[in-house]
Design a protein around this motif. Structure first.
Motif, mmCIF file in Angstrom:
data_model
loop_
_atom_site.group_PDB
_atom_site.id
_atom_site.type_symbol
_atom_site.label_atom_id
_atom_site.label_comp_id
_atom_site.label_asym_id
_atom_site.label_seq_id
_atom_site.Cartn_x
_atom_site.Cartn_y
_atom_site.Cartn_z
ATOM 1 N N ALA A 174 71.340 63.190 49.071
ATOM 2 C CA ALA A 174 69.740 63.593 48.950
ATOM 3 C C ALA A 174 69.629 65.058 48.810
ATOM 4 N N VAL A 175 70.581 65.718 49.580
ATOM 5 C CA VAL A 175 70.355 67.246 49.521
ATOM 6 C C VAL A 175 70.223 67.772 48.117
ATOM 7 N N ALA A 176 70.737 67.061 47.067
ATOM 8 C CA ALA A 176 70.458 67.535 45.873
ATOM 9 C C ALA A 176 68.936 67.355 45.282
ATOM 10 N N TYR A 181 64.058 69.867 44.001
ATOM 11 C CA TYR A 181 62.759 70.147 44.172
ATOM 12 C C TYR A 181 62.354 71.671 44.387
ATOM 13 N N LEU A 182 63.260 72.340 45.366
ATOM 14 C CA LEU A 182 63.101 73.809 45.383
ATOM 15 C C LEU A 182 63.089 74.553 44.239
ATOM 16 N N THR A 195 69.244 72.829 35.453
ATOM 17 C CA THR A 195 70.306 72.822 36.397
ATOM 18 C C THR A 195 70.729 71.489 36.652
ATOM 19 N N ALA A 196 70.010 70.477 36.912
ATOM 20 C CA ALA A 196 70.517 69.160 36.838
ATOM 21 C C ALA A 196 71.335 68.683 35.633
ATOM 22 N N ARG A 197 71.230 69.033 34.606
ATOM 23 C CA ARG A 197 71.904 68.753 33.457
ATOM 24 C C ARG A 197 73.306 69.616 33.571
ATOM 25 N N LEU A 201 73.683 66.078 37.626
ATOM 26 C CA LEU A 201 72.898 65.407 38.817
ATOM 27 C C LEU A 201 71.868 64.732 38.416
ATOM 28 N N ASP A 202 71.866 63.465 39.103
ATOM 29 C CA ASP A 202 70.503 62.657 39.116
ATOM 30 C C ASP A 202 69.628 62.821 40.202
ATOM 31 N N ARG A 203 68.247 62.775 40.101
ATOM 32 C CA ARG A 203 67.207 62.822 41.196
ATOM 33 C C ARG A 203 67.072 61.115 41.686
#
Length: 218
Positions: A174-176, A181-182, A195-197, A201-203
């Motif tokens: 969950a640090v991701a 978020y930041l 960045t997620a792409r 990374l998935d939220r």
């Protein structure tokens, strides 16, 4: 404007928690720079001793600073300490470096800094005694957090809880969610999505589907 993120690495930190936080910050900075924009975040690693710190897998990081500059940071984040059994909580929380870190977090928050913690390190943040606020932690330690800190409104389902300048995240990865978020808050949602792409990374809106219900009852 680039915000300074002081990452507090405590002995026994989860290797992946620190790595993911650093990678999200670095990737967002690279993407922003290539687009001709100012990176939203810049990270430095600090520790209570100001010297090398050891991870849960016995890896060491020599490139750490001290806690003295926390009040000059914009954001202070404490990645989770690796824990495998709730019965080890008292032993970990009794360490001198935990008390030093909690006091430093309290001073930083009083100075207007955003403070954040993930996984088991939410217990360290709770020891800063920042008053009543919403919080989350790894789902299998949620009951422990409630019992030890009744002033907190603990949300076991949420992967990320933002309550003013206090941010908490759930289980190790969950640090991701915290990191993205930041990036989104200070660099914009488009940068967070890119960045997620790039990092694949998935939220996680919730921890609920990962919970072992029998574990919560033990």
């Amino acid at each position: 404007m680039t915000r300074e993120v002081a990452i507090v690495a405590l002995d026994g930190y989860a290797d992946s928690a620190l790595a993911v936080l650093l990678d999200v910050i670095r990737a967002s900075a690279a993407i922003a720079t290539r687009a001709g924009k100012v990176p939203p975040l810049r990270a430095t690693i600090v520790s209570p001793s100001g010297a090398r710190v050891q991870s849960a897998t016995a890896g060491t990081r020599p490139d750490v600073g001290s806690l003295r500059g926390l009040a000059r940071a914009d954001i202070v984040a404490v990645p989770g300490i690796w824990l495998e059994d709730p019965r080890d909580l008292d032993r970990v929380l009794a360490r001198p470096d935990i008390a030093v870190t909690a006091a430093a977090l309290a001073r930083a928050h009083a100075a207007g800094v955003i403070v954040a913690a993930t996984c088991m390190s939410v217990f360290v943040l709770a020891r800063a005694k920042l008053g009543a606020h919403r919080a989350t932690t790894t789902w299998w330690l949620a009951n422990e957090l409630r019992e030890r800190h009744p002033e907190l409104e603990v949300s076991v389902d949420d992967a990320l809880v933002v309550d003013g300048r206090i941010m908490t995240a759930g289980a190790v990865f969950a640090v991701a969610d915290l990191a993205l978020y930041l990036v989104g808050r200070f660099g914009g949602p488009a940068l967070a999505r890119e960045t997620a792409r790039v990092l694949l990374l998935d939220r996680h809106a919730s921890q609920a589907r990962y919970m072992a219900k029998h574990h919560l009852r033990t």
